[in-house]
Design a protein around this motif. Structure first.
Motif, PDB file in Angstrom:
ATOM      1  N   TRP A   1      11.602 -23.649  19.898  1.00  0.00           N
ATOM      2  CA  TRP A   1      12.176 -23.430  20.826  1.00  0.00           C
ATOM      3  C   TRP A   1      12.004 -22.031  21.687  1.00  0.00           C
ATOM      4  N   GLY A   2      12.194 -21.946  22.872  1.00  0.00           N
ATOM      5  CA  GLY A   2      11.854 -20.794  23.747  1.00  0.00           C
ATOM      6  C   GLY A   2      12.653 -20.585  24.837  1.00  0.00           C
TER       7      GLY A   2
ATOM      8  N   LEU B   1      10.009 -17.260  42.423  1.00  0.00           N
ATOM      9  CA  LEU B   1       9.701 -16.563  41.189  1.00  0.00           C
ATOM     10  C   LEU B   1       9.854 -17.447  40.032  1.00  0.00           C
ATOM     11  N   GLY B   2      10.745 -18.406  40.030  1.00  0.00           N
ATOM     12  CA  GLY B   2      10.852 -19.360  39.085  1.00  0.00           C
ATOM     13  C   GLY B   2       9.427 -20.127  38.644  1.00  0.00           C
ATOM     14  N   ILE B   3       8.755 -20.390  39.749  1.00  0.00           N
ATOM     15  CA  ILE B   3       7.283 -20.802  39.890  1.00  0.00           C
ATOM     16  C   ILE B   3       6.479 -20.135  38.742  1.00  0.00           C
ATOM     17  N   HIS B   4       6.727 -18.705  38.669  1.00  0.00           N
ATOM     18  CA  HIS B   4       5.796 -18.089  37.529  1.00  0.00           C
ATOM     19  C   HIS B   4       6.406 -18.415  36.298  1.00  0.00           C
ATOM     20  N   SER B   5       7.705 -18.181  36.134  1.00  0.00           N
ATOM     21  CA  SER B   5       8.331 -18.512  34.649  1.00  0.00           C
ATOM     22  C   SER B   5       7.998 -19.732  34.219  1.00  0.00           C
ATOM     23  N   LEU B   6       8.091 -20.770  35.107  1.00  0.00           N
ATOM     24  CA  LEU B   6       7.692 -22.194  34.483  1.00  0.00           C
ATOM     25  C   LEU B   6       6.261 -22.119  34.305  1.00  0.00           C
ATOM     26  N   ASP B   7       5.458 -21.426  34.772  1.00  0.00           N
ATOM     27  CA  ASP B   7       4.089 -21.359  34.418  1.00  0.00           C
ATOM     28  C   ASP B   7       3.699 -20.732  33.202  1.00  0.00           C
ATOM     29  N   ILE B   8       4.516 -19.651  33.116  1.00  0.00           N
ATOM     30  CA  ILE B   8       4.677 -18.923  31.666  1.00  0.00           C
ATOM     31  C   ILE B   8       5.250 -19.962  30.613  1.00  0.00           C
ATOM     32  N   ALA B   9       6.269 -20.789  30.692  1.00  0.00           N
ATOM     33  CA  ALA B   9       6.577 -21.854  29.932  1.00  0.00           C
ATOM     34  C   ALA B   9       5.525 -22.696  29.684  1.00  0.00           C
ATOM     35  N   ARG B  10       4.489 -23.278  30.511  1.00  0.00           N
ATOM     36  CA  ARG B  10       3.344 -24.183  30.259  1.00  0.00           C
ATOM     37  C   ARG B  10       2.548 -23.403  29.381  1.00  0.00           C
TER      38      ARG B  10
ATOM     39  N   THR C   1      18.845 -22.135  36.325  1.00  0.00           N
ATOM     40  CA  THR C   1      18.810 -22.773  34.906  1.00  0.00           C
ATOM     41  C   THR C   1      18.242 -23.823  34.772  1.00  0.00           C
ATOM     42  N   MET C   2      17.024 -23.805  34.044  1.00  0.00           N
ATOM     43  CA  MET C   2      16.291 -24.983  33.828  1.00  0.00           C
ATOM     44  C   MET C   2      15.851 -25.327  32.102  1.00  0.00           C
ATOM     45  N   LEU C   3      16.258 -26.482  32.000  1.00  0.00           N
ATOM     46  CA  LEU C   3      15.965 -27.111  30.471  1.00  0.00           C
ATOM     47  C   LEU C   3      14.716 -27.897  30.527  1.00  0.00           C
TER      48      LEU C   3
ATOM     49  N   GLY D   1       7.294 -31.418  21.901  1.00  0.00           N
ATOM     50  CA  GLY D   1       8.404 -31.474  21.209  1.00  0.00           C
ATOM     51  C   GLY D   1       9.253 -30.096  21.463  1.00  0.00           C
ATOM     52  N   ILE D   2       8.782 -29.048  21.946  1.00  0.00           N
ATOM     53  CA  ILE D   2       9.334 -27.828  22.037  1.00  0.00           C
ATOM     54  C   ILE D   2      10.499 -27.993  23.203  1.00  0.00           C
ATOM     55  N   THR D   3      11.597 -27.370  22.985  1.00  0.00           N
ATOM     56  CA  THR D   3      12.455 -27.278  24.136  1.00  0.00           C
ATOM     57  C   THR D   3      12.495 -25.885  24.654  1.00  0.00           C
ATOM     58  N   SER D   4      12.419 -25.676  25.934  1.00  0.00           N
ATOM     59  CA  SER D   4      12.577 -24.250  26.399  1.00  0.00           C
ATOM     60  C   SER D   4      13.584 -24.255  27.673  1.00  0.00           C
ATOM     61  N   ILE D   5      14.181 -23.278  27.636  1.00  0.00           N
ATOM     62  CA  ILE D   5      15.052 -22.783  28.848  1.00  0.00           C
ATOM     63  C   ILE D   5      14.259 -21.827  29.647  1.00  0.00           C
ATOM     64  N   VAL D   6      14.429 -21.910  30.930  1.00  0.00           N
ATOM     65  CA  VAL D   6      13.694 -20.890  32.018  1.00  0.00           C
ATOM     66  C   VAL D   6      14.805 -20.658  32.926  1.00  0.00           C
ATOM     67  N   ASP D   7      15.406 -19.422  32.897  1.00  0.00           N
ATOM     68  CA  ASP D   7      16.453 -18.676  33.664  1.00  0.00           C
ATOM     69  C   ASP D   7      16.040 -17.892  34.490  1.00  0.00           C
TER      70      ASP D   7
END
Ligand code: NAD
Ligand code: 89Y
Length: 343
Positions: free
Chosen positions: A148-149, A177-186, A213-215, A221-227
């Motif tokens: 989870w992250g 900005l979220g584009i950066h956070s989504l890339d960090i999640a990847r 707020t993105m799930l 199998g990891i679930t992450s939240i990017v907010d």
């Protein structure tokens, strides 16, 4: 040793950081700059001592004499400029966001591949020192297998005074900005195949959404939240810090305010500061982003010389950009979006 020569197209607000970054790399010289605004051309040309100045990208490429082009314009011109670079077979860096639509982004990858040129998207947030420190902890295995992250960026910083166009677009925080956070999640958790998003506009003076707020469901199998939020009025403004929380099978990791990293594992708990360097040309609070610009540009030069694909190549960044598209689609439809349908 012969210098690698570059040209910069777009001499606006952010390009100044890119010019500083290039100046810091001993074997790179920016030999030409281009901006359709003569005033920006004068300011950047004089500040960095670049004699060859152009108001048209076509004229810049026609004169040539450079080994790569750094495209630092806003999104509307990215596709045309990357296609122009491809038609001249000049390796290209393109600022985020990749393109106005996923179809444009795919066409840009096809154009670069067809011309046999490397294309890197300037997706620099994964190059921030604190984010690299988080990745190193995961790679060491201290917290075991992550399950989870959360990647969180919440701020009330006025980004509109430096970048007024951000207030005008129908899309704002996810694309910008979220584009950066989504890339960090990847970067931390791998590719994702499912997206559920909700958005809101709190600031009445802007056109786009300033909260999202993105799930994400990641392939492993990891679930992450990017907010992300530019509507959060906090007692202490954290801009531009990204906070990270990760739970793993044997421990947890927290990247918190002022770059404090707490790692808890079977051996106990450690706390460290993973603050970015304040480069001589940088200024707080932007120094975190500014250092990552220098690092991604260094990466580009190394990969260009080694003829290897950069980490945030156009091909790689299609996955990040697809998450952006999926988030807008999910928020509009009020349903979960499968990435397979987009890519
Ligand atoms: P800006 O509007 O200040 O600068 C863009 C410049 O490009 C302007 O001077 C404009 O005249 C010029 N331009 C536009 N189209 C052109 C064309 N076809 N030919 C020549 N010149 C052209 O914008 P900015 O704030 O500097 O942002 C530029 C890009 O950088 C955006 O895509 C933005 O999202 C991105 N950005 C990235 C980061 C990051 O951390 N990676 C941070 C801020 C901005
Ligand atoms: O444009 C944005 C970016 O890429 O980083 C921060 C920013 O300047 C404002 O959100």
């Amino acid at each position: 040793m012969a210098k690698i020569k570059g040209a910069l197209i777009g001499c606006g607000f952010f390009a100044v950081n890119q010019m500083h970054g290039w100046q810091d790399i001993a074997n790179v010289e920016i030999v030409a700059i281009c901006d359709r605004d003569p005033e920006r051309l004068r300011i950047v040309g004089d500040q960095f001592g670049v004699a060859r100045r152009y108001q048209s990208a076509e004229a810049t490429f026609a004169d040539g004499g450079f080994d790569f082009v750094d495209i630092a314009t806003t999104v509307g011109s990215h596709r045309a400029l990357v296609e122009l670079a491809a038609s001249h077979k000049v390796p290209a860096i393109c600022q985020k966001p990749f393109a106005p639509t996923l179809e444009d982004a795919k066409a840009m990858v096809v154009a670069a591949d067809g011309a046999g040129i490397p294309l890197m998207i300037h997706e620099n947030f994964r190059w921030q020192t604190p984010i690299l420190a988080v990745k190193a902890v995961l790679d060491r295995g201290t917290i075991g297998t992550p399950f989870w992250g959360r990647i969180s960026f919440r701020s009330g910083f006025d980004v509109f005074s430096g970048q007024p166009y951000l207030a005008k677009g129908k899309r704002f925080i996810i694309e910008d900005l979220g584009i950066h956070s989504l890339d960090i999640a990847r970067f931390l958790f791998g590719d994702a195949h499912r997206m559920t998003a909700r958005t809101a506009r709190i600031n009445p003076d802007i056109a786009g959404e300033d909260v999202a707020t993105m799930l994400l469901g990641h392939d492993n199998g990891i679930t992450s939240i990017v907010d992300v939020s530019y509507a959060s009025k906090l007692p202490e403004e954290p801009f531009p810090q990204t906070f990270v929380e990760i739970d793993g099978s044997t421990g947890t990791l927290r990247l918190g305010k002022d770059y404090k990293l707490t790692v808890h594992g079977p051996e106990g708990t450690t706390e460290s500061l993973v603050a970015p360097k304040l480069l001589p040309w940088a200024s707080r609070p932007w120094h975190n982003i500014q250092e990552s610009v220098a690092l991604i540009q260094k990466h580009w030069v190394e990969r260009l010389a080694a003829r290897q694909e950069p980490d945030t190549s156009g091909r790689d960044n299609l996955q990040t950009f697809a998450l952006v598209e999926a988030a807008y689609l999910s928020a509009r439809r009020g349903e979960t979006v499968s990435l397979v349908d987009l890519l």
